[in-house]
Design a protein around this motif. Structure first.
Motif, PDB file in Angstrom:
ATOM      1  N   PRO A   8     -24.358 -25.900 -89.431  1.00  0.00           N
ATOM      2  CA  PRO A   8     -24.534 -25.465 -88.052  1.00  0.00           C
ATOM      3  C   PRO A   8     -25.565 -24.345 -87.988  1.00  0.00           C
ATOM      4  CG  PRO A   8     -22.442 -24.673 -88.932  1.00  0.00           C
ATOM      5  CD  PRO A   8     -23.061 -25.512 -89.984  1.00  0.00           C
ATOM      6  N   THR A  10     -27.332 -20.802 -87.535  1.00  0.00           N
ATOM      7  CA  THR A  10     -26.737 -19.522 -87.896  1.00  0.00           C
ATOM      8  C   THR A  10     -27.035 -18.417 -86.876  1.00  0.00           C
ATOM      9  OG1 THR A  10     -28.599 -19.340 -89.389  1.00  0.00           O
ATOM     10  CG2 THR A  10     -26.474 -19.850 -90.364  1.00  0.00           C
ATOM     11  N   GLY A  11     -28.312 -18.119 -86.625  1.00  0.00           N
ATOM     12  CA  GLY A  11     -28.637 -17.056 -85.678  1.00  0.00           C
ATOM     13  C   GLY A  11     -28.307 -17.470 -84.256  1.00  0.00           C
ATOM     14  N   LEU A  12     -28.436 -16.532 -83.323  1.00  0.00           N
ATOM     15  CA  LEU A  12     -28.118 -16.843 -81.926  1.00  0.00           C
ATOM     16  C   LEU A  12     -29.216 -17.680 -81.269  1.00  0.00           C
ATOM     17  CD1 LEU A  12     -25.827 -16.193 -79.864  1.00  0.00           C
ATOM     18  CD2 LEU A  12     -27.215 -14.298 -79.067  1.00  0.00           C
ATOM     19  N   ASP A  13     -30.419 -17.653 -81.837  1.00  0.00           N
ATOM     20  CA  ASP A  13     -31.562 -18.313 -81.194  1.00  0.00           C
ATOM     21  C   ASP A  13     -31.318 -19.786 -80.897  1.00  0.00           C
ATOM     22  OD1 ASP A  13     -32.842 -15.980 -81.137  1.00  0.00           O
ATOM     23  OD2 ASP A  13     -34.350 -16.441 -82.673  1.00  0.00           O
ATOM     24  N   TYR A  15     -28.645 -21.210 -80.346  1.00  0.00           N
ATOM     25  CA  TYR A  15     -27.653 -21.363 -79.293  1.00  0.00           C
ATOM     26  C   TYR A  15     -28.219 -20.988 -77.928  1.00  0.00           C
ATOM     27  CZ  TYR A  15     -24.413 -21.533 -83.206  1.00  0.00           C
ATOM     28  OH  TYR A  15     -23.760 -21.871 -84.362  1.00  0.00           O
ATOM     29  N   LEU A  16     -29.337 -20.253 -77.936  1.00  0.00           N
ATOM     30  CA  LEU A  16     -29.908 -19.780 -76.674  1.00  0.00           C
ATOM     31  C   LEU A  16     -30.865 -20.788 -76.051  1.00  0.00           C
ATOM     32  CD1 LEU A  16     -30.632 -16.024 -77.459  1.00  0.00           C
ATOM     33  CD2 LEU A  16     -28.866 -16.962 -75.986  1.00  0.00           C
ATOM     34  N   ALA A  17     -31.312 -21.775 -76.836  1.00  0.00           N
ATOM     35  CA  ALA A  17     -32.226 -22.772 -76.289  1.00  0.00           C
ATOM     36  C   ALA A  17     -31.542 -23.510 -75.151  1.00  0.00           C
ATOM     37  CB  ALA A  17     -32.622 -23.747 -77.389  1.00  0.00           C
ATOM     38  N   PRO A  18     -32.268 -23.790 -74.068  1.00  0.00           N
ATOM     39  CA  PRO A  18     -31.643 -24.504 -72.963  1.00  0.00           C
ATOM     40  C   PRO A  18     -31.095 -25.831 -73.463  1.00  0.00           C
ATOM     41  CG  PRO A  18     -33.877 -23.834 -72.409  1.00  0.00           C
ATOM     42  CD  PRO A  18     -33.693 -23.556 -73.859  1.00  0.00           C
ATOM     43  N   GLY A  19     -29.912 -26.182 -73.049  1.00  0.00           N
ATOM     44  CA  GLY A  19     -29.315 -27.415 -73.556  1.00  0.00           C
ATOM     45  C   GLY A  19     -28.226 -27.908 -72.638  1.00  0.00           C
ATOM     46  N   PRO A  20     -27.527 -28.939 -73.076  1.00  0.00           N
ATOM     47  CA  PRO A  20     -26.479 -29.530 -72.245  1.00  0.00           C
ATOM     48  C   PRO A  20     -25.285 -28.611 -72.133  1.00  0.00           C
ATOM     49  CG  PRO A  20     -26.444 -30.482 -74.428  1.00  0.00           C
ATOM     50  CD  PRO A  20     -27.614 -29.568 -74.396  1.00  0.00           C
ATOM     51  N   PHE A  23     -20.209 -29.529 -74.944  1.00  0.00           N
ATOM     52  CA  PHE A  23     -20.091 -29.061 -76.321  1.00  0.00           C
ATOM     53  C   PHE A  23     -20.391 -30.193 -77.297  1.00  0.00           C
ATOM     54  CE2 PHE A  23     -17.425 -28.314 -80.101  1.00  0.00           C
ATOM     55  CZ  PHE A  23     -17.962 -27.120 -80.515  1.00  0.00           C
ATOM     56  N   PHE A  26     -24.023 -30.745 -77.692  1.00  0.00           N
ATOM     57  CA  PHE A  26     -24.627 -29.676 -78.475  1.00  0.00           C
ATOM     58  C   PHE A  26     -24.350 -29.873 -79.964  1.00  0.00           C
ATOM     59  CE2 PHE A  26     -24.623 -25.512 -80.499  1.00  0.00           C
ATOM     60  CZ  PHE A  26     -25.892 -25.074 -80.150  1.00  0.00           C
ATOM     61  N   VAL A  27     -23.105 -30.213 -80.291  1.00  0.00           N
ATOM     62  CA  VAL A  27     -22.742 -30.444 -81.693  1.00  0.00           C
ATOM     63  C   VAL A  27     -23.493 -31.655 -82.238  1.00  0.00           C
ATOM     64  CG1 VAL A  27     -20.845 -31.111 -83.218  1.00  0.00           C
ATOM     65  CG2 VAL A  27     -20.501 -29.308 -81.557  1.00  0.00           C
TER      66      VAL A  27
ATOM     67  N   ASN B  73     -28.073 -16.729 -69.762  1.00  0.00           N
ATOM     68  CA  ASN B  73     -28.455 -17.502 -70.941  1.00  0.00           C
ATOM     69  C   ASN B  73     -27.810 -16.931 -72.204  1.00  0.00           C
ATOM     70  OD1 ASN B  73     -29.868 -19.566 -72.215  1.00  0.00           O
ATOM     71  ND2 ASN B  73     -31.545 -18.199 -72.761  1.00  0.00           N
ATOM     72  N   GLY B  77     -25.159 -18.882 -74.596  1.00  0.00           N
ATOM     73  CA  GLY B  77     -25.389 -18.937 -76.043  1.00  0.00           C
ATOM     74  C   GLY B  77     -24.204 -18.393 -76.816  1.00  0.00           C
ATOM     75  N   ARG B  80     -21.394 -20.943 -76.775  1.00  0.00           N
ATOM     76  CA  ARG B  80     -21.689 -22.030 -77.721  1.00  0.00           C
ATOM     77  C   ARG B  80     -21.409 -21.591 -79.150  1.00  0.00           C
ATOM     78  NH1 ARG B  80     -27.280 -23.571 -75.398  1.00  0.00           N
ATOM     79  NH2 ARG B  80     -26.707 -25.058 -73.780  1.00  0.00           N
ATOM     80  N   MET B  81     -21.893 -20.391 -79.476  1.00  0.00           N
ATOM     81  CA  MET B  81     -21.739 -19.905 -80.842  1.00  0.00           C
ATOM     82  C   MET B  81     -20.260 -19.759 -81.184  1.00  0.00           C
ATOM     83  SD  MET B  81     -23.443 -16.541 -82.425  1.00  0.00           S
ATOM     84  CE  MET B  81     -23.836 -16.483 -84.151  1.00  0.00           C
ATOM     85  N   ALA B 102     -24.604 -10.689 -83.248  1.00  0.00           N
ATOM     86  CA  ALA B 102     -25.565 -11.743 -82.934  1.00  0.00           C
ATOM     87  C   ALA B 102     -26.384 -11.374 -81.693  1.00  0.00           C
ATOM     88  CB  ALA B 102     -24.839 -13.066 -82.717  1.00  0.00           C
TER      89      ALA B 102
END
Lengths: 284, 268
Positions: A8, A10-13, A15-20, A23, A26-27, B73, B77, B80-81, B102
């Motif tokens: 999966p 690791t960093g927050l980046d 998770y920050l990308a625009p997405g659905p 869950f 995303f997975v 945003n 995030g 999600r995390m 994070a």
């Protein structure tokens, strides 16, 4: 490289990308190894049959005047062996829904776990819960995703129940059933059952259950139906009075939401049902 | 290839700080504090839809001020995390500390590497099984992270609010007392957004419709986050706040962003 795809982010980046807001989506995009029911490609059909994985058996669902009740026996079987005698196959998936599982227990439990996180994830990100039909369609998608595993013998058949907070109270209790391809069917007649003992449970419910019954009567009807299923199906577990293992029963109403009925309450009903059956073994 | 104009790192960071700080200072404030039963979030926010406070995970809540699209945003995030982590390990393995770090990482990196820093300030709160386990982390626009034991004040005019809270806050408050402390604090701030025609000293009384209130309730199983709204909130508020329920002036926006992006930069 297979190594990089099985990790999966690791960093927050990432998770920050625009997405659905789903869950699962995303997975699927970021950590597909976490998805249930992934089978290696190129296997012969039904090649999972001799793995001896446990199977869940009978689940019943009943609509009543305030909502809906779902109940399941506690047995998991592997061929002729009882794999587990106190397995729990009913899961509360959010405030107003629950799922019972029959079929390949391992994949089914993973699927329900993913489904539960998905509902909560949507509720948290969007600020409102999914509609009842939204939830049941989501589950249909997950069952459809499992078709590959189903063809190898790992069939999952969930039974979805929920309380539709937007509908009028008399029609708010809902039952939705599925087939292995992800087909989704509304049960408007007010009762349904899945699993190996479902034929007997359904016959029982057909005679005794009324959709305008109250909660206590409905819980009792559910236990009676499971008793009948266990009576005729060797894979369904009857109430185990010596070990004090009783069916799991969840009720969903507008006032209380999804609530697992207490062990004391179910024990009292079970003992009463068993006492009556001792006099009249076939019920009635 | 054209060479960019040279500017010293020092100057660059100072400019970015100023931009971020100005952007944040326009917004209405948020107070996060601990009470006996858990963690209380109180935001001055008239919007019923654009929240400043929200749920991240079972025992973790999130509050933010600044630019709405940016902190929303960050909020998504974070959810999600937390959900991916809880799903791949166990629900108990998701901690506020992990999330706060994070966020600090993301904000810190953006502050030095991106065109524009985040114009936000965040608070990640975690409720423990006992009062000693409660944790409040404040993360600022440059990625600075602090662990504050009692309360966090963020947003526009924080100075009078912090001063007020230093006097009135004490550990071991009940929910209604803690709410009163927070609301009094918010009332001590002048009307934000340059709308100070009544004079900065005019006393304000915030009613139910002007507040966004939520708690992380230690006593609840699993998901501890709960919003407190409507009549329940009214009954918890101090006497003088209960009567106030002025609908906002119809033409003005009631929530979301208070100013346009980068408006601090264009201001003389």
């Amino acid at each position: 490289m297979p190594f990089s795809e099985s990790r999966p982010p690791t960093g927050l980046d990432a998770y920050l990308a625009p997405g659905p807001s789903s869950f699962t989506d995303f997975v699927t995009a970021n950590a597909p190894h976490l998805l249930p029911g992934r089978v290696p490609e190129g296997l012969a059909p039904r090649s999972g049959d001799d793995l001896g994985v446990p199977h869940g058996t009978t689940i019943v669902a009943l609509v009543f005047n305030e909502g809906v009740v779902i109940a399941g026996d506690r047995r998991a079987t592997s061929g002729n062996v009882i794999a587990q005698r106190d397995i729990e196959k009913i899961f509360i998936t959010d405030g107003y829904s629950a799922v019972g599982i029959a079929g390949s227990a391992g994949i089914a439990i993973q699927m329900v776990r993913l489904f539960t996180v998905d509902l909560e994830h949507y509720e948290k990100t969007e600020g409102v819960p999914l509609s009842l039909d939204g939830k049941s369609n989501k589950l249909a998608g997950m069952v459809a995703q499992n078709l590959g595993a189903a063809m190898q013998g790992f069939v999952v058949v969930p039974l979805f129940v929920g309380y539709d907070t937007e509908a009028e109270p008399a029609k708010a209790g809902r039952i939705v059933t599925y087939d292995a391809t992800g087909g989704r069917y509304d049960e408007w007649l007010g009762y349904h059952s899945v699993g190996s003992g479902s034929v007997f449970a359904k016959s029982s419910l057909k005679k005794i259950h009324k959709t305008d019954a109250d909660l206590a009567t409905t819980v009792r009807n559910a236990i009676e139906a499971l008793y009948d299923a266990a009576d005729d199906d060797s894979a369904t577990g009857g109430p185990d009075l010596t070990r004090r293992i009783y069916p799991v029963v969840v009720s969903i109403t507008g006032a209380e939401g999804a609530v697992r009925r207490s062990e004391e309450e179910i024990e009292a009903v079970v003992r009463d049902v068993v006492a009556r059956r001792t006099e009249h073994p076939d019920g009635g | 290839m054209t060479m960019p104009f040279y500017s010293s790192v020092d100057q660059l960071l100072r400019d970015r700080s100023e931009l971020a700080r100005k952007g944040i200072s326009r917004g209405r404030s948020v107070v996060v504090l601990t009470y006996t039963g858990g963690v209380l979030f109180v935001a001055e926010n008239r919007s019923k839809a654009l929240h400043k406070v929200s749920e991240i995970y079972d025992r973790i809540g999130f509050a933010a001020v600044g630019r709405y699209n940016e902190f929303d945003n960050l909020r998504t995030g974070g959810i999600r995390m937390a959900d991916v982590r809880g799903y791949s390990y166990d629900r108990r393995d998701v901690s506020g500390q992990m999330l706060a770090k994070a966020y600090a990482q993301a904000l810190g990196t953006a502050f030095v590497e991106q065109q524009k820093p985040y114009e936000v300030e965040l608070c990640v709160a975690e409720v423990g099984t006992t009062a000693e386990g409660d944790q409040l982390y404040r993360i600022t626009y440059d990625g600075s992270i602090t662990d504050e034991p009692q309360f966090v004040v963020m947003g526009g005019t924080t100075e009078p609010i912090s001063t007020k809270l230093k006097d009135t806050y004490q550990p071991g408050l009940e929910l209604a007392e803690a709410l009163a402390v927070a609301v009094e604090g918010l009332e001590a701030a002048a009307t934000p957004g340059g709308n100070a025609t009544n004079g900065a000293t005019a006393s304000r009384v915030l009613g139910v419709s002007a507040l966004e209130v939520a708690v992380l309730d230690r006593a609840r199983p699993r998901r501890t986050f709960r919003r407190i709204t409507g009549p329940v909130l009214r009954d918890l508020l101090p006497e003088e706040n209960r009567a106030v329920d002025d609908p906002p002036p119809s033409a003005e926006p009631v929530g979301g962003d208070d100013t346009a992006a980068g408006s601090a930069a264009t201001e003389s």
